[in-house]
Write an enzyme that holds these catalytic residues in place. Structure first.
Site, PDB file in Angstrom:
ATOM      1  N   VAL A 202      -2.712  -3.934  -6.593  1.00 36.56           N
ATOM      2  CA  VAL A 202      -1.663  -4.964  -6.719  1.00 36.56           C
ATOM      3  C   VAL A 202      -2.052  -6.208  -5.899  1.00 36.56           C
ATOM      4  CG1 VAL A 202       0.797  -5.476  -6.441  1.00 36.56           C
ATOM      5  CG2 VAL A 202       0.094  -3.202  -7.177  1.00 36.56           C
ATOM      6  N   GLY A 203      -2.788  -5.997  -4.830  1.00 39.24           N
ATOM      7  CA  GLY A 203      -3.288  -7.137  -4.042  1.00 39.24           C
ATOM      8  C   GLY A 203      -4.077  -8.108  -4.911  1.00 39.24           C
ATOM      9  N   GLU A 220      -2.335  -7.368   3.171  1.00 34.94           N
ATOM     10  CA  GLU A 220      -2.449  -6.174   4.023  1.00 34.94           C
ATOM     11  C   GLU A 220      -2.535  -4.988   3.073  1.00 34.94           C
ATOM     12  OE1 GLU A 220      -2.479  -5.811   7.404  1.00 34.94           O
ATOM     13  OE2 GLU A 220      -2.449  -7.956   7.786  1.00 34.94           O
ATOM     14  N   CYS A 254      -0.753   3.718   5.743  1.00 34.47           N
ATOM     15  CA  CYS A 254      -1.956   3.005   5.295  1.00 34.47           C
ATOM     16  C   CYS A 254      -3.142   3.270   6.217  1.00 34.47           C
ATOM     17  CB  CYS A 254      -1.686   1.515   5.213  1.00 34.47           C
ATOM     18  SG  CYS A 254      -1.096   0.821   6.766  1.00 34.47           S
TER      19      CYS A 254
HETATM   20  P1  NAD Z   1       2.269  -1.242  -4.218  1.00 34.22           P
HETATM   21  O1  NAD Z   1       1.115  -2.160  -4.186  1.00 34.22           O
HETATM   22  O2  NAD Z   1       2.467  -0.384  -5.409  1.00 34.22           O
HETATM   23  O3  NAD Z   1       3.651  -2.065  -4.086  1.00 34.22           O
HETATM   24  C1  NAD Z   1       3.863  -3.010  -3.041  1.00 34.22           C
HETATM   25  C2  NAD Z   1       4.866  -4.065  -3.508  1.00 34.22           C
HETATM   26  O4  NAD Z   1       4.312  -4.740  -4.640  1.00 34.22           O
HETATM   27  C3  NAD Z   1       6.228  -3.524  -3.939  1.00 34.22           C
HETATM   28  O5  NAD Z   1       7.236  -4.373  -3.421  1.00 34.22           O
HETATM   29  C4  NAD Z   1       6.192  -3.578  -5.463  1.00 34.22           C
HETATM   30  O6  NAD Z   1       7.434  -3.877  -6.039  1.00 34.22           O
HETATM   31  C5  NAD Z   1       5.226  -4.721  -5.733  1.00 34.22           C
HETATM   32  N1  NAD Z   1       4.440  -4.489  -6.955  1.00 34.22           N
HETATM   33  C6  NAD Z   1       3.999  -3.297  -7.442  1.00 34.22           C
HETATM   34  N2  NAD Z   1       3.292  -3.472  -8.560  1.00 34.22           N
HETATM   35  C7  NAD Z   1       3.267  -4.807  -8.801  1.00 34.22           C
HETATM   36  C8  NAD Z   1       2.695  -5.614  -9.823  1.00 34.22           C
HETATM   37  N3  NAD Z   1       2.014  -5.078 -10.826  1.00 34.22           N
HETATM   38  N4  NAD Z   1       2.861  -6.953  -9.744  1.00 34.22           N
HETATM   39  C9  NAD Z   1       3.556  -7.515  -8.725  1.00 34.22           C
HETATM   40  N5  NAD Z   1       4.132  -6.794  -7.742  1.00 34.22           N
HETATM   41  C10 NAD Z   1       3.998  -5.463  -7.775  1.00 34.22           C
HETATM   42  O7  NAD Z   1       2.190  -0.391  -2.882  1.00 34.22           O
HETATM   43  P2  NAD Z   1       3.120   0.790  -2.386  1.00 34.22           P
HETATM   44  O8  NAD Z   1       2.925   1.974  -3.265  1.00 34.22           O
HETATM   45  O9  NAD Z   1       4.507   0.301  -2.145  1.00 34.22           O
HETATM   46  O10 NAD Z   1       2.467   1.078  -0.929  1.00 34.22           O
HETATM   47  C11 NAD Z   1       1.325   1.844  -0.775  1.00 34.22           C
HETATM   48  C12 NAD Z   1       0.085   1.001  -0.581  1.00 34.22           C
HETATM   49  O11 NAD Z   1       0.286   0.030   0.418  1.00 34.22           O
HETATM   50  C13 NAD Z   1      -1.091   1.835  -0.102  1.00 34.22           C
HETATM   51  O12 NAD Z   1      -2.280   1.411  -0.728  1.00 34.22           O
HETATM   52  C14 NAD Z   1      -1.135   1.531   1.390  1.00 34.22           C
HETATM   53  O13 NAD Z   1      -2.393   1.755   1.998  1.00 34.22           O
HETATM   54  C15 NAD Z   1      -0.748   0.104   1.393  1.00 34.22           C
HETATM   55  N6  NAD Z   1      -0.219  -0.288   2.695  1.00 34.22           N
HETATM   56  C16 NAD Z   1      -0.922  -1.140   3.476  1.00 34.22           C
HETATM   57  C17 NAD Z   1      -0.437  -1.474   4.743  1.00 34.22           C
HETATM   58  C18 NAD Z   1      -1.175  -2.411   5.665  1.00 34.22           C
HETATM   59  O14 NAD Z   1      -0.587  -2.824   6.643  1.00 34.22           O
HETATM   60  N7  NAD Z   1      -2.425  -2.755   5.403  1.00 34.22           N
HETATM   61  C19 NAD Z   1       0.762  -0.934   5.178  1.00 34.22           C
HETATM   62  C20 NAD Z   1       1.445  -0.079   4.339  1.00 34.22           C
HETATM   63  C21 NAD Z   1       0.959   0.244   3.098  1.00 34.22           C
END
Ligand code: NAD
Length: 478
Positions: A202-203, A220, A254
């Protein structure tokens, strides 16, 4: 997530909301340290007065134990607030820089200005901390914010929305609740900065959307963070630290150690100590880990199914069960599971695990372990357990990761003086303390020149012999 009280905002609502923050973004450019401290303090006071509501929300979302909520959701935010309040004046003060000789007669300084309208998109795994933590950095930097928490933790996200609506006008800070569509609608707007916490896949979507408006980003992200247990590691010490770091939040962290690389001579002893540590921490009265009040649950069916499939896949391809393996779909419980004889062909080694499964791979020399780490995308964190300082330096110099912790894991998250974040696949930009403040700030280089004659006057056309001599000497001497 849309409850009847929170209808899904449409594109026009969002655009309107975004426009309403324009005036704030320009007026907050000149906000004083005291103004910003007032904003930070009121969040701190609200948290103090609603601590039990925060704990209840997390408990409802995924059975998070209260002490874990206090330690990993509330404390990091209150620490961020206190650290920012203490240092904000220093961070905001313009800094002079020394003048290089060719710039003689001028003075240079760096002014820190707020980037402006900011979007924060948060994940579900530490839903309070990872929404409100970046908000503290944004407010310290003087930026208005639209915050979109995760749709997967509805209780916590609703509570954050309530907190913000009680404390701020929507033209200053507002919470938009919703899922992927809402997130994508927000990403169409020309924010000055986007702070995203979530998965690398998603990043990439976020970064593409940001490119459309050349919005700056902090990403992040996650990935597979390895822990290396070297030849001279203290197995008992390493096991206790690894078990806590892995199983806090039920492995949905994470920076949890994703997999272990263990020197072959330490394998048996480490397994033994890890089993002892698991028993001691999660099952001291031999009632079963599933009865422990200190173990959170898997967030939802989708992740439960993914994780149990990972265990089945590994076992079917020859992995051995060192510990655990049991699960209960009804309660979203997965027993802490340790796997040995793991290979790259197994699902557990393909993607970030993000759950209570710990695969273990053995190595014969540290160079081999380092080569393995370097064959994968750069991790968010790397952990090294060992006493030999040369081996430690070798790991520090020969690997690349967002952070490194020696003889512990996960703890660096709470160190406010250290930049926190990843590198490439695990993230872009840094968070926490001064680094979080900088993420939402533009460091504006300012050069002040004297009025009238100065040493650059001599370099203007028509370029005579004198100008050419000066330019030649600049190249030669500076
Ligand atoms: P995710 O990427 O699925 O979702 C994160 C956010 O993005 C949510 O608010 C979601 O609604 C939004 N999102 C999801 N899909 C999207 C799309 N296609 N387009 C636009 N927005 C979208 O992540 P998650 O499942 O909520 O969290 C888990 C991930 O986050 C793991 O990979 C974890 O390692 C990472 N993480 C990183 C940190 C850090 O500080 N580096 C901290 C916590 C979690």
């Amino acid at each position: 997530m849309h409850s009847p009280s929170t209808p899904a905002p449409n594109d026009i609502d969002l655009k309107h909301l975004f426009e309403s923050q324009h005036l704030t973004s320009t007026s907050w450019r000149t906000s004083s340290t005291a103004d910003r401290i007032v904003r930070l303090k009121k969040i701190g006071v609200w948290i103090k007065n609603h601590q039990q509501e925060i704990r209840d929300a997390l408990k409802n979302d995924f059975g998070k134990p209260e002490p874990e909520t206090d330690l990993s959701e509330i404390f990091p935010v209150t620490a961020e607030i206190n650290h920012s309040i203490k240092n904000l004046k220093k961070w905001m003060t313009p800094k002079s820089v020394s003048t290089p000789l060719p710039m003689f007669g001028t003075s240079g300084s760096i002014y820190i200005e707020p980037k402006g309208r900011s979007l924060i998109i948060a994940p579900w795994n530490y839903p309070f901390n990872l929404s409100v933590g970046p908000l503290i950095s944004a407010l310290a930097a003087g930026c208005p914010v639209i915050l979109k928490p995760s749709e997967m933790t509805p209780h916590t996200s609703e509570l954050i929305s309530k907190m913000i609506s009680e404390l701020f006008d929507p033209s200053e800070v507002t919470v938009v609740l919703g899922g992927i569509e809402t997130s994508q609608a927000l990403l169409k707007l020309p924010f000055d900065h986007i702070f995203f916490t979530g998965s690398p896949s998603v990043g990439k979507i976020v970064m593409k959307a940001a490119a459309e408006h050349l919005s700056s980003v902090t990403l992040e992200l996650g990935g597979k963070s390895p822990a290396i247990v070297d030849e001279d590691a203290d197995c008992k010490d390493a096991a206790e630290k690894l078990i806590w770091g892995k199983y806090v939040n039920c492995g949905q962290t994470c920076i949890a150690p994703d997999y272990l690389l263990v020197h072959e001579s330490k394998l048996e002893n480490l397994f033994l100590e890890m089993k002892v540590a698991l028993q001691k921490m999660y099952d001291p009265h031999f009632k079963g880990i599933d009865k422990s009040p200190d173990m959170a649950r898997i967030i939802n069916d989708k992740h439960f199914n993914r994780l149990t499939k990972n265990i089945e896949d590994a076992l079917s391809k020859g992995a051995q069960l060192v510990f655990g393996g049991n699960s209960d779909q009804h309660t979203h419980y997965i027993e802490p599971t340790i796997l040995s004889n793991v290979t790259d062909e197994m699902l557990v080694m393909e993607e970030e695990i993000f759950g209570p499964i710990l695969p273990v791979i053995s190595y014969t020399s540290l160079s081999e372990a380092i080569a393995y780490v370097n064959s994968k995308p750069k991790p968010l964190a790397l952990y090294f357990f060992g006493k030999n300082s040369e081996q430690t330096e070798k790991v520090l110099h020969e690997t690349s990761s967002g952070n490194v912790v020696i003889n512990d894991c996960v703890l660096h998250y709470l160190h406010m003086q250290l930049p926190f974040g990843g590198v490439n696949n695990s993230g872009i930009g840094k968070a926490h303390g001064y680094y979080g403040f900088l993420a939402f700030s533009n460091e504006k280089g300012v050069l002040k020149q004297r009025v009238g004659l100065n040493n650059v006057t001599l370099l203007r056309p028509p370029y005579g012999i004198k100008a050419k001599q000066i330019i030649a000497s600049l190249i030669k001497w500076f």
